[in-house]
Design an enzyme around this catalytic site. Structure first.
Site, PDB file in Angstrom:
ATOM      1  N   HIS A  97      36.881  42.026  40.062  1.00 37.82           N
ATOM      2  CA  HIS A  97      36.567  41.015  41.076  1.00 37.82           C
ATOM      3  C   HIS A  97      35.092  41.072  41.416  1.00 37.82           C
ATOM      4  CE1 HIS A  97      36.276  39.693  45.423  1.00 37.82           C
ATOM      5  NE2 HIS A  97      36.757  38.626  44.826  1.00 37.82           N
ATOM      6  N   SER A  98      34.446  39.896  41.496  1.00 37.83           N
ATOM      7  CA  SER A  98      33.074  39.800  41.973  1.00 37.83           C
ATOM      8  C   SER A  98      32.151  40.703  41.147  1.00 37.83           C
ATOM      9  CB  SER A  98      33.040  40.155  43.461  1.00 37.83           C
ATOM     10  OG  SER A  98      31.771  39.992  44.015  1.00 37.83           O
ATOM     11  N   TYR A  99      31.380  41.567  41.814  1.00 34.03           N
ATOM     12  CA  TYR A  99      30.404  42.393  41.110  1.00 34.03           C
ATOM     13  C   TYR A  99      31.066  43.385  40.161  1.00 34.03           C
ATOM     14  CZ  TYR A  99      25.939  44.694  40.335  1.00 34.03           C
ATOM     15  OH  TYR A  99      24.795  45.179  39.752  1.00 34.03           O
ATOM     16  N   GLY A 100      32.350  43.636  40.341  1.00 32.17           N
ATOM     17  CA  GLY A 100      33.050  44.513  39.411  1.00 32.17           C
ATOM     18  C   GLY A 100      32.976  44.006  37.982  1.00 32.17           C
ATOM     19  N   GLY A 101      32.936  42.670  37.818  1.00 29.90           N
ATOM     20  CA  GLY A 101      32.812  42.099  36.482  1.00 29.90           C
ATOM     21  C   GLY A 101      31.477  42.424  35.847  1.00 29.90           C
TER      22      GLY A 101
END
Length: 372
Positions: free
Chosen positions: A292-296
């Protein structure tokens, strides 16, 4: 007529300045000192003086909140949802209260990961000494031994920690909306091994040590008159500093320093570390990433490479319009070239898979390989 708190505090200072401006050299020195003090007073910080103490409970029960059977956070006595503006016109205090509750919820989710999801808490770095800063991840019993499939979950940036998608959703909606628990339980029911990353746990905070400066007036070879003059200046300086500090930091919040965790000092470092020491060592033929979000973006740091259809020789760099994995040619005679433009196959990190609605986690799939 209304008079602000800052006006009441500063009024005596202005009166003092008016009284001493007509005096001699000594009085002018005092005026200069007062002006210096006024220049360093932050009026916004000054308004903190009337805040209640930043002393909050350390349990949900202390806050008089609990999660009901639907996973919703509700007040124990009234049954009402969480109220941010607990005290009117004290936004900073309300924010600190919200953050204190958030820290409790983080620990609560950790407990759910271990008790409800049966995950193990694994300390990292794996070779950490007893005294160095450490982080942790969560894994299912079969995360490294499941021969078929492994699911890896990575949350976004900010205050969220392992097992969470969004703290705001946990507090204002429910646990199913704001945590990774539904993903974890579904994955385990369908035979996946599971690893939950913790990419925002990059450092620990410790109180900054107080530095005591030895006064130079202790020198015995200085004349007594000079030492006395230095001592007087030092005492006056300390008095002014203490006066300013009283209003700058009325709650006496501790000054903290950060000690970064070895090889896990950023989300990207953390993703690479967990890949090298856990995911790459797993037996799973297929690895699925839910980010999710910056995790990508942290996931893309895994030195991924996307082979695409191209007439260029094998492994020739191919320009991409998208900020994703580096793209290289699969070679003019490859199966991808026969499939035509737009075809691709990835190693280490996969091409993007199905996505859900805006703001929801994305899913990637890759086959069993090692990061190089």
């Amino acid at each position: 007529m209304s008079i602000s708190l800052s006006s009441l505090i500063l009024l005596p200072i202005w009166i003092s300045m008016a009284q001493i401006q007509q005096g001699g050299p000594d009085e002018k020195e005092k005026t200069t000192a007062l002006k210096d003090l006024l220049s360093r007073i932050d009026l916004d910080e000054l308004m903190k003086k009337d805040e209640p103490p930043l002393d909050f409970p350390d349990t949900l029960e202390g806050f008089e909140y609990a999660f009901n059977e639907k996973g919703q956070l509700r007040h124990i006595k009234t049954g009402e949802p969480f109220v941010f503006n607990y005290r009117e016109d004290l936004h900073r205090w309300n924010q600190k209260r919200y953050e204190a509750l958030g820290e409790i919820i983080t620990k609560y989710v950790y407990e759910l990961l271990e008790k409800d999801c049966n995950l193990k808490k694994i300390s990292i770095p794996v070779d950490a000494t007893e005294s160095e800063p450490k982080s942790f991840i969560f894994m299912s019993e079969d995360a490294l031994t499941n021969p078929q499939k492994l699911m890896v979950l990575i949350h976004g940036s900010g205050v969220v920690r392992a097992g969470q998608w969004a703290r705001r959703l946990i507090i204002n909606e429910d646990l199913d909306s704001g945590t990774q628990i539904p993903f974890i339980k579904r994955a385990m029911d369908e035979g996946y091994g599971v690893i939950v990353l913790n990419p925002n746990e990059n450092y620990i905070e410790v109180e900054k040590p107080k530095i005591h400066v030895q006064s130079s007036s202790d020198s015995s070879d200085e004349p007594a008159e000079k030492r006395e003059r230095k001592d007087k200046v030092s005492k006056e300086t300390k008095k002014r500093r203490d006066f300013y500090e009283k209003y700058r930091n009325p709650q006496r919040e501790k000054e903290m320093m950060q000690l970064y965790i070895r090889e896990n000092g950023s989300p990207e470092e953390h993703a690479i570390y967990v890949w090298d020491h856990f995911i790459a060592q797993s037996a799973a033929e297929n690895v699925f990433f839910v980010a999710h979000s910056y995790g990508g973006l942290a996931f893309v740091e895994l030195n991924c490479c996307n082979w695409v259809s191209s007439s260029e020789p094998l492994d020739t760099s191919v320009e991409s319009m998208l900020p994703d994995c580096p793209r290289v040619s699969a070679g003019p005679g490859s199966e991808l070239a026969r499939l035509g433009p737009g075809s691709g196959a990835s190693r280490r990190a996969p091409s993007r898979g199905p996505t859900s609605s805006c703001g929801a986690p994305r899913v990637w799939r890759c086959q069993r390989i090692s990061r190089t």
